[in-house]
Design a protein around this motif. Structure first.
Motif, PDB file in Angstrom:
ATOM      1  N   MET A 163      -5.490  33.649   0.580  1.00 21.07           N
ATOM      2  CA  MET A 163      -5.145  32.229   0.758  1.00 21.07           C
ATOM      3  C   MET A 163      -3.627  32.055   0.878  1.00 21.07           C
ATOM      4  SD  MET A 163      -3.739  29.600  -1.196  1.00 21.07           S
ATOM      5  CE  MET A 163      -3.944  30.100  -2.909  1.00 21.07           C
ATOM      6  N   TRP A 164      -2.867  32.642  -0.054  1.00 20.58           N
ATOM      7  CA  TRP A 164      -1.422  32.400  -0.116  1.00 20.58           C
ATOM      8  C   TRP A 164      -0.705  33.109   1.047  1.00 20.58           C
ATOM      9  CZ3 TRP A 164       1.227  28.706  -1.984  1.00 20.58           C
ATOM     10  CH2 TRP A 164       2.566  28.819  -2.357  1.00 20.58           C
ATOM     11  N   GLY A 165      -1.134  34.333   1.333  1.00 19.16           N
ATOM     12  CA  GLY A 165      -0.507  35.091   2.424  1.00 19.16           C
ATOM     13  C   GLY A 165      -0.754  34.428   3.768  1.00 19.16           C
ATOM     14  N   LYS A 166      -1.989  33.946   3.979  1.00 16.51           N
ATOM     15  CA  LYS A 166      -2.304  33.302   5.259  1.00 16.51           C
ATOM     16  C   LYS A 166      -1.598  31.952   5.360  1.00 16.51           C
ATOM     17  CE  LYS A 166      -6.196  32.144   8.275  1.00 16.51           C
ATOM     18  NZ  LYS A 166      -5.235  31.856   9.326  1.00 16.51           N
ATOM     19  N   THR A 167      -1.528  31.236   4.233  1.00 13.55           N
ATOM     20  CA  THR A 167      -0.823  29.950   4.232  1.00 13.55           C
ATOM     21  C   THR A 167       0.590  30.137   4.781  1.00 13.55           C
ATOM     22  OG1 THR A 167      -2.054  29.017   2.390  1.00 13.55           O
ATOM     23  CG2 THR A 167       0.163  28.175   2.707  1.00 13.55           C
ATOM     24  N   TRP A 168       1.314  31.131   4.271  1.00 13.31           N
ATOM     25  CA  TRP A 168       2.709  31.300   4.689  1.00 13.31           C
ATOM     26  C   TRP A 168       2.824  31.906   6.064  1.00 13.31           C
ATOM     27  CZ3 TRP A 168       6.522  28.534   3.285  1.00 13.31           C
ATOM     28  CH2 TRP A 168       6.461  27.901   2.047  1.00 13.31           C
ATOM     29  N   SER A 169       1.936  32.851   6.382  1.00 13.99           N
ATOM     30  CA  SER A 169       1.987  33.445   7.718  1.00 13.99           C
ATOM     31  C   SER A 169       1.731  32.345   8.775  1.00 13.99           C
ATOM     32  CB  SER A 169       0.962  34.577   7.771  1.00 13.99           C
ATOM     33  OG  SER A 169       0.572  34.812   9.052  1.00 13.99           O
ATOM     34  N   ASP A 170       0.744  31.490   8.500  1.00  9.20           N
ATOM     35  CA  ASP A 170       0.444  30.403   9.445  1.00  9.20           C
ATOM     36  C   ASP A 170       1.579  29.372   9.504  1.00  9.20           C
ATOM     37  OD1 ASP A 170      -1.905  31.697   9.838  1.00  9.20           O
ATOM     38  OD2 ASP A 170      -3.209  30.100   9.094  1.00  9.20           O
ATOM     39  N   ARG A 171       2.130  29.031   8.337  1.00 10.23           N
ATOM     40  CA  ARG A 171       3.236  28.050   8.324  1.00 10.23           C
ATOM     41  C   ARG A 171       4.409  28.547   9.171  1.00 10.23           C
ATOM     42  NH1 ARG A 171       3.509  26.643   1.842  1.00 10.23           N
ATOM     43  NH2 ARG A 171       1.896  25.039   1.858  1.00 10.23           N
ATOM     44  N   LEU A 172       4.642  29.864   9.106  1.00  9.75           N
ATOM     45  CA  LEU A 172       5.779  30.425   9.857  1.00  9.75           C
ATOM     46  C   LEU A 172       5.497  30.473  11.353  1.00  9.75           C
ATOM     47  CD1 LEU A 172       6.558  33.201   7.260  1.00  9.75           C
ATOM     48  CD2 LEU A 172       8.233  31.504   8.054  1.00  9.75           C
ATOM     49  N   GLN A 173       4.198  30.461  11.706  1.00 12.85           N
ATOM     50  CA  GLN A 173       3.868  30.581  13.129  1.00 12.85           C
ATOM     51  C   GLN A 173       3.597  29.250  13.817  1.00 12.85           C
ATOM     52  OE1 GLN A 173       0.889  33.704  12.458  1.00 12.85           O
ATOM     53  NE2 GLN A 173       2.106  34.918  13.873  1.00 12.85           N
ATOM     54  N   GLU A 174       3.070  28.280  13.051  1.00 18.24           N
ATOM     55  CA  GLU A 174       2.798  26.987  13.692  1.00 18.24           C
ATOM     56  C   GLU A 174       2.691  25.909  12.623  1.00 18.24           C
ATOM     57  OE1 GLU A 174      -0.937  26.483  15.696  1.00 18.24           O
ATOM     58  OE2 GLU A 174      -0.349  24.417  16.129  1.00 18.24           O
ATOM     59  N   SER A 175       3.739  25.121  12.499  1.00 22.04           N
ATOM     60  CA  SER A 175       3.702  24.051  11.493  1.00 22.04           C
ATOM     61  C   SER A 175       4.971  23.210  11.638  1.00 22.04           C
ATOM     62  CB  SER A 175       3.687  24.645  10.077  1.00 22.04           C
ATOM     63  OG  SER A 175       4.941  25.244   9.796  1.00 22.04           O
ATOM     64  N   SER A 176       4.994  22.087  10.932  1.00 19.62           N
ATOM     65  CA  SER A 176       6.212  21.278  10.976  1.00 19.62           C
ATOM     66  C   SER A 176       7.349  22.019  10.266  1.00 19.62           C
ATOM     67  CB  SER A 176       5.982  19.899  10.359  1.00 19.62           C
ATOM     68  OG  SER A 176       5.596  20.026   9.033  1.00 19.62           O
ATOM     69  N   PHE A 177       7.004  22.880   9.290  1.00 21.87           N
ATOM     70  CA  PHE A 177       8.034  23.686   8.618  1.00 21.87           C
ATOM     71  C   PHE A 177       8.707  24.612   9.641  1.00 21.87           C
ATOM     72  CE2 PHE A 177       8.602  27.915   6.447  1.00 21.87           C
ATOM     73  CZ  PHE A 177       9.827  27.608   5.864  1.00 21.87           C
ATOM     74  N   ARG A 178       7.898  25.282  10.493  1.00 16.22           N
ATOM     75  CA  ARG A 178       8.470  26.174  11.512  1.00 16.22           C
ATOM     76  C   ARG A 178       9.403  25.388  12.435  1.00 16.22           C
ATOM     77  NH1 ARG A 178       7.267  30.787  14.932  1.00 16.22           N
ATOM     78  NH2 ARG A 178       7.932  30.283  17.056  1.00 16.22           N
ATOM     79  N   LYS A 179       8.910  24.216  12.868  1.00 12.37           N
ATOM     80  CA  LYS A 179       9.711  23.412  13.816  1.00 12.37           C
ATOM     81  C   LYS A 179      11.056  23.026  13.180  1.00 12.37           C
ATOM     82  CE  LYS A 179       9.361  19.286  16.768  1.00 12.37           C
ATOM     83  NZ  LYS A 179      10.780  19.385  16.938  1.00 12.37           N
ATOM     84  N   ARG A 180      10.989  22.616  11.896  1.00 19.69           N
ATOM     85  CA  ARG A 180      12.235  22.215  11.224  1.00 19.69           C
ATOM     86  C   ARG A 180      13.164  23.407  11.042  1.00 19.69           C
ATOM     87  NH1 ARG A 180      11.377  17.077   7.492  1.00 19.69           N
ATOM     88  NH2 ARG A 180       9.461  16.273   8.403  1.00 19.69           N
ATOM     89  N   ALA A 181      12.589  24.582  10.786  1.00 16.35           N
ATOM     90  CA  ALA A 181      13.410  25.787  10.614  1.00 16.35           C
ATOM     91  C   ALA A 181      14.122  26.130  11.932  1.00 16.35           C
ATOM     92  CB  ALA A 181      12.536  26.947  10.158  1.00 16.35           C
ATOM     93  N   LEU A 182      13.386  26.013  13.042  1.00 20.03           N
ATOM     94  CA  LEU A 182      13.970  26.343  14.355  1.00 20.03           C
ATOM     95  C   LEU A 182      14.960  25.259  14.790  1.00 20.03           C
ATOM     96  CD1 LEU A 182      10.768  27.647  16.214  1.00 20.03           C
ATOM     97  CD2 LEU A 182      12.644  29.022  15.269  1.00 20.03           C
ATOM     98  N   ASP A 183      14.537  23.995  14.688  1.00 16.56           N
ATOM     99  CA  ASP A 183      15.406  22.884  15.127  1.00 16.56           C
ATOM    100  C   ASP A 183      16.712  22.855  14.326  1.00 16.56           C
ATOM    101  OD1 ASP A 183      13.399  22.225  16.831  1.00 16.56           O
ATOM    102  OD2 ASP A 183      12.806  20.364  15.813  1.00 16.56           O
ATOM    103  N   GLY A 184      16.629  23.217  13.033  1.00 14.85           N
ATOM    104  CA  GLY A 184      17.822  23.190  12.182  1.00 14.85           C
ATOM    105  C   GLY A 184      18.700  24.411  12.372  1.00 14.85           C
ATOM    106  N   GLY A 185      18.249  25.375  13.176  1.00  8.69           N
ATOM    107  CA  GLY A 185      19.031  26.594  13.420  1.00  8.69           C
ATOM    108  C   GLY A 185      19.044  27.524  12.203  1.00  8.69           C
ATOM    109  N   PHE A 186      18.028  27.398  11.328  1.00  8.91           N
ATOM    110  CA  PHE A 186      17.996  28.232  10.125  1.00  8.91           C
ATOM    111  C   PHE A 186      17.349  29.601  10.382  1.00  8.91           C
ATOM    112  CE2 PHE A 186      17.773  23.812   8.441  1.00  8.91           C
ATOM    113  CZ  PHE A 186      19.030  23.811   7.865  1.00  8.91           C
ATOM    114  N   ALA A 187      16.650  29.731  11.500  1.00 12.95           N
ATOM    115  CA  ALA A 187      15.989  31.000  11.839  1.00 12.95           C
ATOM    116  C   ALA A 187      15.650  30.947  13.318  1.00 12.95           C
ATOM    117  CB  ALA A 187      14.708  31.148  11.017  1.00 12.95           C
ATOM    118  N   ASP A 188      15.371  32.120  13.901  1.00 19.31           N
ATOM    119  CA  ASP A 188      14.890  32.119  15.294  1.00 19.31           C
ATOM    120  C   ASP A 188      13.452  32.672  15.300  1.00 19.31           C
ATOM    121  OD1 ASP A 188      14.950  34.941  15.417  1.00 19.31           O
ATOM    122  OD2 ASP A 188      17.058  34.914  16.058  1.00 19.31           O
ATOM    123  N   PRO A 189      12.757  32.561  16.442  1.00 18.68           N
ATOM    124  CA  PRO A 189      11.340  32.961  16.472  1.00 18.68           C
ATOM    125  C   PRO A 189      11.121  34.413  16.053  1.00 18.68           C
ATOM    126  CG  PRO A 189      11.885  31.686  18.422  1.00 18.68           C
ATOM    127  CD  PRO A 189      13.174  31.919  17.713  1.00 18.68           C
TER     128      PRO A 189
END
Ligand SMILES: C[S@@+](CC[C@H](N)C(=O)[O-])C[C@H]1O[C@@H](n2cnc3c(N)ncnc32)[C@H](O)[C@@H]1O
Length: 271
Positions: free
Chosen positions: A213-239
């Motif tokens: 549950m926890w591993g998939k939650t984070w793997s999915d959040r990093l691949q497709e989520s508003s968290f991913r979008k905010r991380a990319l838009d804010g320049g905090f990480a790249d794909p």
């Protein structure tokens, strides 16, 4: 009404919902369940998919539980869960904790789990929760802090995810340190020190099921989520960064020797 609040860096995508559905009154609200009586009227603020809310409803057969959410998209799941459990003493509705449409002193217990950290003004929300609690009633809040975590194996992608989450949350105006700040929020919102019990308890994931549950939650959040979008838009990480972090989570969840734990701050306040 807005789908979710602006500071809410997560969302109601499947990955997040799975980690919320895992929660029960026993594993997430142990600090308050001994204070619950069968005839209580309870408000669960930011109830999400309602897994804690329906547990509360089972504990108050002569009372009632109201679950409210700013993200109305999740409420049908909460309603279905109540229906599956055969509960008639629980209702759900769309509302913003900052402007509750209840008179003063309506509820015996006003509860929020992992909500204040996502709000730009947590003290304002707590004041509103206090307002709708009865005299002699309680306000109970529990907020997790990913920054207090440890993981084994100590994979770089997992450490980087925690750091990224904290940066994205701060940049979005939310409060990733809310767990340790809860007691001061409670004082600022009008509770006296002697009326507040502050405590802390952990979330720990190590069984096959919990790691999945926890591993998939984070793997999915990093691949497709508003968290991913905010991380990319804010320049905090790249794909590429995000893919390598997600890979470490997928690796972590398959290992028999893997464990994750983090702390949650808690307050139980009597009005
Ligand atoms: C991390 S989830 C926690 C859900 C549930 N309490 C649980 O622990 O499983 C936070 C929830 O708070 C809701 N929320 C965010 N801002 C809110 C607001 N201003 N008023 C009410 N709910 C809000 C979000 O839509 C989200 O479902």
């Amino acid at each position: 009404m807005a789908h979710t609040s602006k500071a809410y860096v997560l969302d109601h995508k499947v990955a997040n919902i799975k980690s919320h559905q895992w929660r029960t009154a026993r594993n997430s609200a142990a600090f308050v369940i001994d204070s619950i009586h069968p005839d209580m009227y309870i408000l669960d603020v930011g109830c999400g998919p309602g897994s804690i809310t329906v547990d509360f409803a089972e504990m108050v057969p002569k009372g009632h539980v109201t679950g409210i959410e700013i993200g109305a998209d999740i409420l049908s799941q909460a309603q279905s869960l109540a229906h599956e459990r055969g509960l008639e003493n629980v209702t759900f509705g769309e509302a913003d904790v900052n402007a509750l449409k209840y008179p003063d002193a309506t509820f015996d217990l006003v509860f929020a789990h992992q909500v204040l950290q996502h709000l730009p003004e947590p003290v304002k929300a707590l004041r509103e929760m206090r307002r709708v609690a009865k005299l002699g009633g309680m306000v109970a809040v529990r907020e997790g802090e990913l920054g207090t975590s440890f993981a084994y194996p100590d994979l770089a992608g997992i450490r980087n995810t925690v750091e990224l989450y904290v940066r994205v949350a701060r940049n979005s105006g939310s409060h990733p340190d809310a767990g340790r700040e809860l007691l001061s929020y409670a004082l600022e919102s009008g509770f006296t020190r002697s009326a507040i019990t502050a405590s802390a308890s952990s979330f720990c994931f190590s069984s096959d099921e919990d790691r999945a549950m926890w591993g998939k939650t984070w793997s999915d959040r990093l691949q497709e989520s508003s968290f991913r979008k905010r991380a990319l838009d804010g320049g905090f990480a790249d794909p590429t960064d995000l893919e390598s972090y997600a890979k470490d989570w997928r690796d972590w969840m398959t290992r028999d020797n893997a464990i994750w734990a983090h702390l949650n701050g808690e307050i139980l306040c009597r009005k």
